[in-house]
Design an enzyme around this catalytic site. Structure first.
Site, PDB file in Angstrom:
ATOM      1  N   GLU A 260       9.594   7.110 -17.499  1.00 14.85           N
ATOM      2  CA  GLU A 260       8.278   7.652 -17.870  1.00 14.85           C
ATOM      3  C   GLU A 260       7.882   7.228 -19.276  1.00 14.85           C
ATOM      4  O   GLU A 260       6.718   6.911 -19.544  1.00 14.85           O
ATOM      5  CB  GLU A 260       8.296   9.176 -17.746  1.00 14.85           C
ATOM      6  CG  GLU A 260       8.393   9.619 -16.287  1.00 14.85           C
ATOM      7  CD  GLU A 260       8.646  11.110 -16.117  1.00 14.85           C
ATOM      8  OE1 GLU A 260       8.573  11.583 -14.982  1.00 14.85           O
ATOM      9  OE2 GLU A 260       8.937  11.804 -17.108  1.00 14.85           O
TER      10      GLU A 260
ATOM     11  N   LYS B 173      16.843  20.614 -12.812  1.00 15.06           N
ATOM     12  CA  LYS B 173      16.067  19.373 -12.961  1.00 15.06           C
ATOM     13  C   LYS B 173      16.837  18.245 -13.627  1.00 15.06           C
ATOM     14  O   LYS B 173      17.629  18.449 -14.545  1.00 15.06           O
ATOM     15  CB  LYS B 173      14.802  19.625 -13.802  1.00 15.06           C
ATOM     16  CG  LYS B 173      13.710  20.398 -13.118  1.00 15.06           C
ATOM     17  CD  LYS B 173      13.131  19.731 -11.863  1.00 15.06           C
ATOM     18  CE  LYS B 173      12.366  18.476 -12.151  1.00 15.06           C
ATOM     19  NZ  LYS B 173      11.079  18.732 -12.818  1.00 15.06           N
TER      20      LYS B 173
ATOM     21  N   HIS C  95       0.834  -1.216   0.000  1.00 16.74           N
ATOM     22  CA  HIS C  95       0.000   0.000   0.000  1.00 16.74           C
ATOM     23  C   HIS C  95       0.865   1.261   0.000  1.00 16.74           C
ATOM     24  O   HIS C  95       0.452   2.291   0.522  1.00 16.74           O
ATOM     25  CB  HIS C  95      -0.946   0.041   1.205  1.00 16.74           C
ATOM     26  CG  HIS C  95      -1.739  -1.210   1.384  1.00 16.74           C
ATOM     27  ND1 HIS C  95      -2.990  -1.391   0.848  1.00 16.74           N
ATOM     28  CD2 HIS C  95      -1.431  -2.373   2.024  1.00 16.74           C
ATOM     29  CE1 HIS C  95      -3.434  -2.597   1.160  1.00 16.74           C
ATOM     30  NE2 HIS C  95      -2.509  -3.218   1.868  1.00 16.74           N
TER      31      HIS C  95
ATOM     32  N   SER D 228      15.438  19.984 -17.828  1.00 24.56           N
ATOM     33  CA  SER D 228      14.296  20.860 -18.096  1.00 24.56           C
ATOM     34  C   SER D 228      14.779  22.057 -18.899  1.00 24.56           C
ATOM     35  O   SER D 228      15.882  22.564 -18.673  1.00 24.56           O
ATOM     36  CB  SER D 228      13.704  21.328 -16.765  1.00 24.56           C
ATOM     37  OG  SER D 228      12.988  22.525 -16.946  1.00 24.56           O
TER      38      SER D 228
END
Ligand code: ARG
Length: 454
Positions: free
Chosen positions: A289, A282, A155, A276
């Site tokens: 992804e 970043k 969880h 970025s």
């Protein structure tokens, strides 16, 4: 001219041509189509339908087509509606009459099914190798983290301590199942449709068993109608690829989480991350992804294939031409994602101190309950005792291991001094050395198990 111009007076409209032409997609089948043509020419010769000289001319023509293709000197004409039309047209241009005989007893229906299966045989072999490469990269990392402890989650909450090796090998065991599924697909693909004709089988005495062997298949397909119209092997492969991508996407999701500042378990290399355009600091886990995103694309391809054949009458219909874009895409995307994950694994840096520092002391609660159970207390009662203890620890902001024996005995008189073993991570892992457990011996046994297929 098209292969089928004879009974037509008019020509195809531009929009029909645009919809019908599959050459940009099925050109990928060219090397397999050339092999199929060669094998078919020899089968026709064995059945006395072509002379050995004609076969020689055909083989020479096919060779030239192959060379023209490799050299990029290949000019499709507007009527080359698919790769099969193109090969026959060019062969006839190159060698004349013998080229016009190559389609004897054959249909593009059995031809495309055979080309497709030859291509799939190679694709599946490549997928097996690529799955194995990823499995090897993960097993190699597991080997150096047999006793590294990390929090295990359920969880998304810390649950029990596990070894990093165990976590990595969870991925390997998923890949092992994928590998077995791919091998089953390889078996399903290993039958040769050629000789099935359009629907009813060729009307000539073709030795289909010899033809199948000649093309590298174990056997011919057993029913010409099924062979030209079913696409079970494509469905099986697309399902298998979808499962692979589901596996990759779940581990990608974990790795995205583990590489956050908040978790900090994992640093991904510059090779598989991007920056970025606006925020100079970043470093984004784009590889993971993209893999997560491409999983939906591959599942979409599988969906395309299932809806393509669902409800289709059991004979060839042109709908089936749409099988190739979907399956080619699923194969391409899965291969690239497997390779990208392999690179991500090989270059990943695990922050093991951070994992250890992040272990919530409450993670040992199950071990404390197990301890009381081993002293004769029914597990449900032990669970309740430790539940109360945890509640107390939280309100008092204490760690479980800081309780003295008399303090513990207030919760349950059965506590003895050996309870300290419950808070020893090493002992906690050692207690789980059963088959499939997270203990170091179990993990080593898992690595040994995987050596067989890796
Ligand atoms: N390009 C077609 C396909 O991929 C080849 C088979 C065409 N057959 C036909 N009867 N028109 O399915």
């Amino acid at each position: 001219m098209t292969l089928w111009h004879g009974r037509f007076e008019g020509t195809m409209s531009d929009v029909m041509q645009a919809c019908n032409h599959s050459l940009p997609i099925d050109i990928r089948l060219l090397p397999y189509d050339l092999r199929v043509n060669r094998a078919w020419a020899n089968a026709l010769c064995n059945a006395q339908l072509l002379t050995p000289d004609e076969v020689k001319a055909i083989e020479k023509g096919l060779q030239q087509i192959s060379e023209e293709h490799v050299a990029g000197k290949f000019f499709p004409l507007p009527n080359d509606e698919d790769v099969h039309s193109l090969v026959e047209r060019r062969l006839t241009e190159l060698i004349g009459n013998a080229g016009k005989k190559i389609h004897t007893g054959r249909s593009r229906n059995d031809q495309v099914a055979t080309d497709f299966r030859l291509y799939l045989k190679e694709a599946v072999a490549q997928l097996c190798d690529t799955v194995r490469d990823l499995g090897r990269a993960l097993a190699a990392q597991a080997e150096s983290h047999i006793t590294t402890v990390m929090p295990g989650y359920t969880h998304m909450q810390q649950a029990q301590p596990i070894t990093l090796a165990h976590y990595l090998l969870g991925f390997v065991s998923a890949l092992e199942a994928d590998f077995r599924r791919l091998q089953n697909v390889a078996k399903a693909v290993d039958e040769c449709p050629l000789g099935s004709g359009a629907i009813a089988g060729a009307a000539f005495p073709i030795d289909r068993a010899a033809l199948a062997k000649n093309l590298g298949f174990s056997r011919p397909t057993i029913n010409s109608l099924a062979a030209t119209s079913q696409r079970d092997e494509a469905l099986e492969l697309a399902s298998t690829l979808s499962i692979i991508m589901v596996h990759l996407s779940r581990y990608a999701e974990d790795w995205i989480t583990y590489s956050t500042k908040e978790f900090g378990y994992l640093r991904m290399s510059d090779a598989v991350t991007t920056g970025s355009s606006m925020m100079p600091q970043k470093k984004n886990p784009d590889a993971m992804e993209l893999i997560r995103g491409k999983a939906s694309r591959v599942i979409g391809d599988m969906q395309t294939l299932f809806t393509l054949v669902k409800g289709l009458p059991l004979h060839y219909a042109k709908d089936l031409q749409e099988d190739k874009p979907a399956l080619f895409d699923a194969i391409d995307q899965t291969l690239i994602c497997l390779k990208l994950f392999t690179e991500s694994v090989a270059t990943a840096q695990w922050n093991t101190e951070r994992m250890a520092a992040n272990l919530d002391p409450l993670l040992f609660a199950t071990d404390v309950a197990d301890y009381l159970t081993s002293r004769g207390i029914p597990f449900r009662a032990a669970h309740a005792v430790v539940g109360k203890l945890v509640q107390d620890a939280i309100t008092q902001n204490k760690s479980l291991s800081s309780y003295t024996l008399p303090e513990l005995q207030k919760f349950c008189p059965d506590f003895e001094k050996e309870v300290v073993d419950c808070f020893n991570v090493k002992k906690c892992l050692d207690r789980r050395n059963l088959i499939g457990g997270t203990g170091p011996l179990s993990v080593q046994a898992q690595i040994k198990h995987h050596e067989k297929w890796l």
